[in-house]
Design a protein around this motif. Structure first.
Motif, PDB file in Angstrom:
ATOM      1  N   PRO A  44      -4.845  -3.066   3.032  1.00 37.77           N
ATOM      2  CA  PRO A  44      -5.216  -4.282   2.311  1.00 37.77           C
ATOM      3  C   PRO A  44      -5.158  -4.072   0.802  1.00 37.77           C
ATOM      4  O   PRO A  44      -5.481  -2.979   0.312  1.00 37.77           O
ATOM      5  CB  PRO A  44      -6.660  -4.548   2.770  1.00 37.77           C
ATOM      6  N   PRO A  45      -4.731  -5.085   0.039  1.00 40.21           N
ATOM      7  CA  PRO A  45      -4.718  -4.963  -1.426  1.00 40.21           C
ATOM      8  C   PRO A  45      -6.140  -4.760  -1.947  1.00 40.21           C
ATOM      9  O   PRO A  45      -7.068  -5.444  -1.519  1.00 40.21           O
ATOM     10  CB  PRO A  45      -4.153  -6.299  -1.904  1.00 40.21           C
ATOM     11  N   ARG A  46      -6.302  -3.793  -2.824  1.00 45.19           N
ATOM     12  CA  ARG A  46      -7.609  -3.492  -3.401  1.00 45.19           C
ATOM     13  C   ARG A  46      -7.447  -3.152  -4.875  1.00 45.19           C
ATOM     14  O   ARG A  46      -6.342  -2.917  -5.348  1.00 45.19           O
ATOM     15  CB  ARG A  46      -8.231  -2.286  -2.692  1.00 45.19           C
ATOM     16  N   ALA A  47      -8.559  -3.048  -5.554  1.00 50.47           N
ATOM     17  CA  ALA A  47      -8.536  -2.661  -6.970  1.00 50.47           C
ATOM     18  C   ALA A  47      -8.280  -1.166  -7.122  1.00 50.47           C
ATOM     19  O   ALA A  47      -7.702  -0.726  -8.112  1.00 50.47           O
ATOM     20  CB  ALA A  47      -9.851  -3.040  -7.638  1.00 50.47           C
ATOM     21  N   VAL A  48      -8.695  -0.366  -6.119  1.00 52.24           N
ATOM     22  CA  VAL A  48      -8.587   1.091  -6.188  1.00 52.24           C
ATOM     23  C   VAL A  48      -8.121   1.623  -4.837  1.00 52.24           C
ATOM     24  O   VAL A  48      -8.560   1.159  -3.790  1.00 52.24           O
ATOM     25  CB  VAL A  48      -9.956   1.717  -6.556  1.00 52.24           C
ATOM     26  N   TYR A  49      -7.220   2.625  -4.880  1.00 52.11           N
ATOM     27  CA  TYR A  49      -6.678   3.223  -3.655  1.00 52.11           C
ATOM     28  C   TYR A  49      -7.008   4.704  -3.593  1.00 52.11           C
ATOM     29  O   TYR A  49      -7.120   5.372  -4.616  1.00 52.11           O
ATOM     30  CB  TYR A  49      -5.157   3.041  -3.590  1.00 52.11           C
ATOM     31  N   ARG A  50      -7.123   5.204  -2.384  1.00 47.99           N
ATOM     32  CA  ARG A  50      -7.337   6.635  -2.155  1.00 47.99           C
ATOM     33  C   ARG A  50      -5.990   7.344  -2.179  1.00 47.99           C
ATOM     34  O   ARG A  50      -4.947   6.733  -1.945  1.00 47.99           O
ATOM     35  CB  ARG A  50      -7.995   6.840  -0.802  1.00 47.99           C
ATOM     36  N   PRO A  51      -6.008   8.653  -2.414  1.00 50.32           N
ATOM     37  CA  PRO A  51      -4.750   9.411  -2.473  1.00 50.32           C
ATOM     38  C   PRO A  51      -3.894   9.292  -1.206  1.00 50.32           C
ATOM     39  O   PRO A  51      -2.686   9.135  -1.305  1.00 50.32           O
ATOM     40  CB  PRO A  51      -5.207  10.858  -2.686  1.00 50.32           C
ATOM     41  N   GLY A  52      -4.510   9.342  -0.051  1.00 51.26           N
ATOM     42  CA  GLY A  52      -3.754   9.228   1.195  1.00 51.26           C
ATOM     43  C   GLY A  52      -3.008   7.903   1.300  1.00 51.26           C
ATOM     44  O   GLY A  52      -1.871   7.849   1.781  1.00 51.26           O
ATOM     45  N   GLU A  53      -3.638   6.842   0.823  1.00 52.71           N
ATOM     46  CA  GLU A  53      -2.996   5.527   0.854  1.00 52.71           C
ATOM     47  C   GLU A  53      -1.797   5.488  -0.096  1.00 52.71           C
ATOM     48  O   GLU A  53      -0.736   4.971   0.252  1.00 52.71           O
ATOM     49  CB  GLU A  53      -4.009   4.440   0.482  1.00 52.71           C
ATOM     50  N   ALA A  80       2.179  10.233 -22.700  1.00 51.15           N
ATOM     51  CA  ALA A  80       2.230  10.583 -21.283  1.00 51.15           C
ATOM     52  C   ALA A  80       3.663  10.652 -20.771  1.00 51.15           C
ATOM     53  O   ALA A  80       4.532   9.901 -21.204  1.00 51.15           O
ATOM     54  CB  ALA A  80       1.448   9.566 -20.471  1.00 51.15           C
ATOM     55  N   HIS A  81       3.885  11.569 -19.874  1.00 53.36           N
ATOM     56  CA  HIS A  81       5.179  11.720 -19.216  1.00 53.36           C
ATOM     57  C   HIS A  81       5.448  10.451 -18.400  1.00 53.36           C
ATOM     58  O   HIS A  81       4.529   9.889 -17.798  1.00 53.36           O
ATOM     59  CB  HIS A  81       5.130  12.945 -18.302  1.00 53.36           C
ATOM     60  N   PRO A  82       6.695   9.973 -18.352  1.00 51.60           N
ATOM     61  CA  PRO A  82       7.010   8.746 -17.598  1.00 51.60           C
ATOM     62  C   PRO A  82       6.638   8.827 -16.117  1.00 51.60           C
ATOM     63  O   PRO A  82       6.355   7.815 -15.490  1.00 51.60           O
ATOM     64  CB  PRO A  82       8.519   8.591 -17.760  1.00 51.60           C
ATOM     65  N   ARG A  83       6.623  10.021 -15.560  1.00 52.85           N
ATOM     66  CA  ARG A  83       6.278  10.148 -14.148  1.00 52.85           C
ATOM     67  C   ARG A  83       4.779  10.308 -13.911  1.00 52.85           C
ATOM     68  O   ARG A  83       4.336  10.363 -12.772  1.00 52.85           O
ATOM     69  CB  ARG A  83       7.023  11.339 -13.551  1.00 52.85           C
ATOM     70  N   ALA A  84       4.003  10.368 -14.995  1.00 52.46           N
ATOM     71  CA  ALA A  84       2.558  10.561 -14.874  1.00 52.46           C
ATOM     72  C   ALA A  84       1.905   9.335 -14.255  1.00 52.46           C
ATOM     73  O   ALA A  84       2.236   8.198 -14.588  1.00 52.46           O
ATOM     74  CB  ALA A  84       1.960  10.833 -16.249  1.00 52.46           C
ATOM     75  N   LEU A  85       0.982   9.579 -13.339  1.00 60.97           N
ATOM     76  CA  LEU A  85       0.254   8.507 -12.663  1.00 60.97           C
ATOM     77  C   LEU A  85      -1.211   8.602 -13.063  1.00 60.97           C
ATOM     78  O   LEU A  85      -1.874   9.599 -12.779  1.00 60.97           O
ATOM     79  CB  LEU A  85       0.414   8.639 -11.144  1.00 60.97           C
ATOM     80  N   ALA A 100      -2.811   0.830 -12.363  1.00 60.20           N
ATOM     81  CA  ALA A 100      -2.092   2.067 -12.670  1.00 60.20           C
ATOM     82  C   ALA A 100      -0.883   2.237 -11.756  1.00 60.20           C
ATOM     83  O   ALA A 100       0.180   2.683 -12.191  1.00 60.20           O
ATOM     84  CB  ALA A 100      -3.022   3.272 -12.531  1.00 60.20           C
ATOM     85  N   LEU A 101      -1.035   1.844 -10.495  1.00 63.97           N
ATOM     86  CA  LEU A 101       0.068   1.945  -9.543  1.00 63.97           C
ATOM     87  C   LEU A 101       1.195   0.986  -9.908  1.00 63.97           C
ATOM     88  O   LEU A 101       2.373   1.352  -9.886  1.00 63.97           O
ATOM     89  CB  LEU A 101      -0.445   1.666  -8.130  1.00 63.97           C
TER      90      LEU A 101
END
Length: 116
Positions: A44-53, A80-85, A100-101
């Motif tokens: 489900p769409p959320r404001a924050v996701y866990r790493p596994g998701e 920041a590096h372009p690949r940085a998350l 951020a995603l």
């Protein structure tokens, strides 16, 4: 032939060597892409996701995700590096915000990859 050239030129917007104007519809396409990925994975769409998701969404390993997060956290990095998350910690666990995603997906669709 002319249609294909126009489509390729449109897709190159924002990429080094392409048109210098950013694609105004890129954010919308990225949001749609993320919504499709979430739906396909049953998340489900959320404001924050866990790493596994996030790993499931991006089809990457946990170690790759942590490496991307560490690129953004390194204290010596000014730009920041372009690949940085971007992520934040809850205790000792990373969390990735929806914003951020989306920004990561947007940045990495316009970043010209290194050719080996």
């Amino acid at each position: 032939m002319d249609n294909r050239v126009t489509r390729v030129q449109r897709d190159l917007r924002g990429i080094v060597g392409g048109e210098s104007r950013p694609d105004p519809d890129l954010r919308t396409r990225v949001e749609r892409q993320l919504a499709d990925l979430l739906r396909a994975e049953g998340i489900p769409p959320r404001a924050v996701y866990r790493p596994g998701e996030v790993c499931r969404l991006l089809r990457i390993s946990r170690s790759t995700l942590l490496a991307l997060c560490q690129l953004a956290e390194h204290p010596a990095v000014r730009r920041a590096h372009p690949r940085a998350l971007d992520s934040f910690l809850v205790g000792c666990h990373h969390r990735i915000s929806h914003v951020a995603l989306v920004e990561w997906l947007e940045r990495n669709q316009t970043f010209q990859r290194d050719s080996a």
